[in-house]
Design a protein around this motif. Structure first.
Motif, PDB file in Angstrom:
ATOM      1  N   ARG A  62      78.981  73.528  55.119  1.00  9.28           N
ATOM      2  CA  ARG A  62      78.003  72.451  54.930  1.00  9.28           C
ATOM      3  C   ARG A  62      76.876  72.851  53.989  1.00  9.28           C
ATOM      4  O   ARG A  62      76.001  72.048  53.697  1.00  9.28           O
ATOM      5  N   SER A  65      73.440  79.167  53.736  1.00  9.71           N
ATOM      6  CA  SER A  65      72.323  79.366  54.642  1.00  9.71           C
ATOM      7  C   SER A  65      72.261  80.835  55.060  1.00  9.71           C
ATOM      8  O   SER A  65      73.252  81.386  55.549  1.00  9.71           O
ATOM      9  N   ARG A 121      68.093  73.056  61.775  1.00  8.91           N
ATOM     10  CA  ARG A 121      67.746  72.841  60.364  1.00  8.91           C
ATOM     11  C   ARG A 121      68.670  71.862  59.656  1.00  8.91           C
ATOM     12  O   ARG A 121      68.386  71.449  58.532  1.00  8.91           O
ATOM     13  N   GLN A 122      69.805  71.522  60.283  1.00  8.70           N
ATOM     14  CA  GLN A 122      70.742  70.578  59.663  1.00  8.70           C
ATOM     15  C   GLN A 122      70.111  69.186  59.598  1.00  8.70           C
ATOM     16  O   GLN A 122      69.378  68.788  60.478  1.00  8.70           O
ATOM     17  N   ARG A 123      70.481  68.473  58.573  1.00  5.16           N
ATOM     18  CA  ARG A 123      69.961  67.102  58.424  1.00  5.16           C
ATOM     19  C   ARG A 123      70.986  66.101  58.844  1.00  5.16           C
ATOM     20  O   ARG A 123      72.125  66.252  58.837  1.00  5.16           O
TER      21      ARG A 123
END
Length: 123
Positions: A62, A65, A121-123
């Motif tokens: 995704r 990171s 922290r993922q949107r």
């Protein structure tokens, strides 16, 4: 993602192979020495954290990171130290090897916290 999938594949293979060896080749020796439960714990945590690496691979797919990378490193190091020290202790009988096992457990805990941070922290 590719690296984590490769590592997960190798660690998964090793977990199954080591587990089979313990159950079929070593069980009578380990049971008589009172170590079978410890060996089994090492194998289970080895596999659990191999599966966790698949989650790390998915998170890595995704986007890049540092947190996800750190989680993966913690899981791999945790398997090596936690499960590896248990395997070595059971096979060698050297009780002193158990002293480093908790370090591997702490790495597992850190890995899971880092997964949670990555998820937050993922949107």
């Amino acid at each position: 993602m590719r690296v984590w999938l490769i590592i997960a594949g190798v660690l998964g293979f090793l977990s199954v192979a080591i587990g089979a060896y313990g159950a079929h080749g070593l069980k009578s020796h380990l049971v008589s020495a009172g170590l079978y439960e410890s060996f089994d714990t090492g194998v289970r945590y080895h596999m659990y954290h191999t599966l966790a690496l698949l989650g790390v691979a998915w998170l890595a797919s995704r986007g890049r990171s540092k947190v996800v990378t750190a989680a993966g490193i913690c899981f791999v190091a945790g398997v090596l130290i936690f499960s590896g020290s248990i395997y070595a202790l059971c096979l060698s009988g050297q009780r002193g090897l158990g002293a480093i096992t908790p370090v591997g457990g702490l790495l597992f805990l850190a890995g899971w916290i880092l997964v949670a941070v990555a998820g937050a922290r993922q949107r």
